[in-house]
Structures are given as structure tokens and as C-alpha cells.
Design a protein around this motif. Sequence first.
Motif, PDB file in Angstrom:
ATOM      1  N   LEU A 173       0.845  -1.189   0.000  1.00 28.13           N
ATOM      2  CA  LEU A 173       0.000   0.000   0.000  1.00 28.13           C
ATOM      3  C   LEU A 173       0.885   1.245   0.000  1.00 28.13           C
ATOM      4  O   LEU A 173       1.852   1.320   0.768  1.00 28.13           O
ATOM      5  N   PHE A 174       0.556   2.209  -0.858  1.00 27.78           N
ATOM      6  CA  PHE A 174       1.305   3.464  -0.827  1.00 27.78           C
ATOM      7  C   PHE A 174       0.335   4.628  -0.961  1.00 27.78           C
ATOM      8  O   PHE A 174      -0.638   4.571  -1.710  1.00 27.78           O
ATOM      9  N   ALA A 175       0.590   5.667  -0.177  1.00 28.42           N
ATOM     10  CA  ALA A 175      -0.262   6.858  -0.177  1.00 28.42           C
ATOM     11  C   ALA A 175       0.497   7.999  -0.825  1.00 28.42           C
ATOM     12  O   ALA A 175       1.609   8.329  -0.418  1.00 28.42           O
ATOM     13  N   GLY A 176      -0.123   8.595  -1.843  1.00 31.71           N
ATOM     14  CA  GLY A 176       0.524   9.705  -2.523  1.00 31.71           C
ATOM     15  C   GLY A 176      -0.258  10.116  -3.747  1.00 31.71           C
ATOM     16  O   GLY A 176      -1.483   9.956  -3.800  1.00 31.71           O
ATOM     17  N   GLY A 177       0.449  10.645  -4.724  1.00 33.92           N
ATOM     18  CA  GLY A 177      -0.154  11.050  -5.984  1.00 33.92           C
ATOM     19  C   GLY A 177       0.589  10.427  -7.140  1.00 33.92           C
ATOM     20  O   GLY A 177       1.280   9.413  -6.972  1.00 33.92           O
ATOM     21  N   ASP A 178       0.491  11.030  -8.306  1.00 37.22           N
ATOM     22  CA  ASP A 178       1.104  10.440  -9.485  1.00 37.22           C
ATOM     23  C   ASP A 178       2.624  10.396  -9.382  1.00 37.22           C
ATOM     24  O   ASP A 178       3.263   9.482  -9.907  1.00 37.22           O
ATOM     25  N   GLY A 179       3.218  11.380  -8.718  1.00 33.49           N
ATOM     26  CA  GLY A 179       4.668  11.355  -8.541  1.00 33.49           C
ATOM     27  C   GLY A 179       5.110  10.155  -7.712  1.00 33.49           C
ATOM     28  O   GLY A 179       6.124   9.511  -8.004  1.00 33.49           O
ATOM     29  N   THR A 180       4.343   9.836  -6.670  1.00 35.12           N
ATOM     30  CA  THR A 180       4.647   8.670  -5.844  1.00 35.12           C
ATOM     31  C   THR A 180       4.493   7.391  -6.658  1.00 35.12           C
ATOM     32  O   THR A 180       5.319   6.473  -6.559  1.00 35.12           O
ATOM     33  N   ALA A 181       3.435   7.328  -7.459  1.00 39.92           N
ATOM     34  CA  ALA A 181       3.232   6.151  -8.310  1.00 39.92           C
ATOM     35  C   ALA A 181       4.405   5.965  -9.269  1.00 39.92           C
ATOM     36  O   ALA A 181       4.830   4.831  -9.534  1.00 39.92           O
ATOM     37  N   ARG A 182       4.934   7.075  -9.782  1.00 42.67           N
ATOM     38  CA  ARG A 182       6.109   6.999 -10.658  1.00 42.67           C
ATOM     39  C   ARG A 182       7.299   6.397  -9.923  1.00 42.67           C
ATOM     40  O   ARG A 182       8.029   5.564 -10.472  1.00 42.67           O
ATOM     41  N   ASP A 183       7.511   6.813  -8.685  1.00 45.13           N
ATOM     42  CA  ASP A 183       8.636   6.294  -7.913  1.00 45.13           C
ATOM     43  C   ASP A 183       8.470   4.805  -7.649  1.00 45.13           C
ATOM     44  O   ASP A 183       9.435   4.037  -7.720  1.00 45.13           O
ATOM     45  N   VAL A 184       7.252   4.379  -7.330  1.00 45.30           N
ATOM     46  CA  VAL A 184       6.995   2.957  -7.108  1.00 45.30           C
ATOM     47  C   VAL A 184       7.254   2.185  -8.396  1.00 45.30           C
ATOM     48  O   VAL A 184       7.925   1.144  -8.411  1.00 45.30           O
ATOM     49  N   CYS A 185       6.723   2.689  -9.497  1.00 41.75           N
ATOM     50  CA  CYS A 185       6.833   2.014 -10.789  1.00 41.75           C
ATOM     51  C   CYS A 185       8.294   1.885 -11.233  1.00 41.75           C
ATOM     52  O   CYS A 185       8.664   0.920 -11.915  1.00 41.75           O
ATOM     53  N   ALA A 186       9.121   2.817 -10.840  1.00 42.76           N
ATOM     54  CA  ALA A 186      10.518   2.828 -11.295  1.00 42.76           C
ATOM     55  C   ALA A 186      11.316   1.642 -10.772  1.00 42.76           C
ATOM     56  O   ALA A 186      12.285   1.217 -11.414  1.00 42.76           O
TER      57      ALA A 186
END
Length: 376
Positions: A110-123
Motif C-alpha cells: 500500500l502506498f499513499a501519494g499522488g502520481d509522482g509517488t506512483a512513478r517512484d513505485v513504478c521505477a
Amino acid sequence: MFHLGLIINPLAGLGGTLALKGSDGVAEQALALGAEPQAAVRTRQALELLLPLLEQIEFLTFPGPMGADLLASMGFAHRVLAEKHAGPTSAADTRAAVQELQAAGCALLLFAGGDGTARDVCAVVREGQPVLGIPAGVKIHSGVYAISPRAAGELARQLIEGGLVRLTSGEVRDLDEQALREGRVAARWYGELTVPEPGQYMQHVKQAGMESEELVLNDLADWLSDSWEADVRYVFGPGSTLHGLAQNLGLQTTLLGVDVIENGQVIGRDLTEAQLFALVDGHPAYLLVTAIGGQGHILGRGNQQISPRVVRCIGPERLRVVATKRKLGTLAGRPLLVDSGDPQLDDSFPDAVRVWAGYKEELLYPLGYTTGESRS
């Protein structure tokens, strides 16, 4: 215990109320202007739905505002995987956290954030690692977030309680915030993440009556024939489900034996443990097993040829369970079971495994011990 990973981006959403069109690069400015952090508040809304399951969950998380502070205040058992450091958190912290959670073997991240956070996870996320975003940012264009924090909590609750939670792919997209502040909209695709979505298949199966195993196996055969990986060895465990799947692929396998398929051909039939190990040692492979209906064992019952050293060689993360939703329904929410004979190996499995249940249809289903003991 069911292990959930949690990462909170404490800076997510800070620029929203101040019309800053996001939080990237302006967090200090937003705080100076009096912005109130919202990520922990949004995460609390999600986790409140898990409070009735308090005794069943252990979170894996990170110091202070990245998760530990909130979990401690709510009374959740949690393990902190890193040391606290001075200063605000960064994208590098998020990426490092994702890698540590994967190494620790969390079933759902689970991660809480926005699109920038999703980018970091995806990386940095490993392909196929189930994740779920709790929306806490200013802009949420990515398809990896639940529609609300409470929806994220509900999905996690369904999984922990043994509901059939389907897996799908969600796109990660992000707007260029600097361009947005200049009045230009410039979006970019950054990749895809594996995310759960509501299945509610248990009720559906009961209402629809009989689910045809033959039709499901035909659908699965179509999917597998479309997606064979070249020069990868697929180990088919025993049982009528996998035997029927092979028949639909036009392959002759053994009903109660273990067989190996590579490039659409059977290269090993009714193998001993030693023969099987020789075929997978040093070769990329997938391990396909099924569940015993009503009981739930996927390893250690009738498939001892798939020994601990074979599983380690292939990798627990490369195991896939092949089972219809009707067969999973016979478990009435109880977890799938492993009893490999090696407790350390059993402990290395994630708390939930991926189940192939239909054409391009994957579910995430809980995995437990035969003893019923808590995992630590």
C-alpha cells in the motif's frame, strides 16, 4: 499474521489547497504558506476499515511520517525496516522503501501519494508485485489508485478475509507540474503496475450456478498459448486441473505425475524429483500447481516431486496456482496451504499468491500454514 507493506509520502497533496497544481518541488513553499499535511489523514481513512482485523495483520513500514507514526497511533502491529533520518523524505526514500518491502516479502504494498509517488513505485517495483495506491496527492491520473481511501481499505480487507481479489494492470501517468503551472497540459506514460480490483466472484458464482471447469480450462489454455515465454520451462504439477489444461493445449501430460513443457512441447513426463531438479536447475522456469478442492493444499500433498530444492531453484515468486473460482469457493475463505517439509521455505512464501482463474484473469488469494500458526 498477514503482512502488508505501507509507504506514506508525507509531502503528497500539500500544494492542493494552495492552488500550486501539485506538490513536486514546492513542498517547502506549501508548508511555509500554512499547508496542512493530508497524506496521513487519508491513509488513516483507509486503515480504519482494517481495525476489526487488528489481530491478523502485521505491517511492514518505515520510520516516522512514512508509516510508523500512524500505525503506532492506531494500534497496528508493525515492523520498521529502516532507520529514521533527519530532514524531509524524498523520492529516493520511496524507491528504497519499495525495494526493502519486496525483499521482506509483503503480499500487498500500500502506498499513499499522488502520481509522482506512483512513478517512484513504478521505477523500482518488481514485475507482478501487487500494489495499491491510497489517493492522497493533488493530481491522480494514474490507474493504480483506489477511487477513495476507504475503497483502498475495503480491497485490503477483502484480501485478508479470503475474498477473491482479481489482479489487473494499471497505468502510471503523470502530468508535468511545471508545464501545468505555465498553463500547458503535458502528460506522460511511465509504465504499468499490478493492482487489485474488486472481483466479488464468490457471490457471482453462487448466483450464476455451475461454473464450467472445462470452459475455464479452455480459456486458460488460450491465454497460455498466447503468452508462452520462449525457452522458459513450465512445470505442470499433478491433478485433473493441470492435466485438463495440458489437454486443451494439445499436450499429453500425466494425470498424477509432474511434467515439464518448453516452447510448447513436453520435454519431461512423469518425472522423479531428481529428474525434475535437473531440468530446472539453471533454467528460467515457472511452477504451475493446483489446489486440493475443499482442503487448499498446493504443495506437500501428492506432489512431493516438487521438493524444497526444486521450489527454491525456480523461485517461490514464480509459482502460479491454477484454480477455478468455483474450486476456490470450496475453501469458504480459508487460505491456500503449503507443507513442503521445509519450514524455512514455507516461511519464505508471500502471504498471498497469484491464481490463474480464467482468460487473462489473475486473482490474489491468501496463503497460510497447515498448522494454523501465525507467520512471523
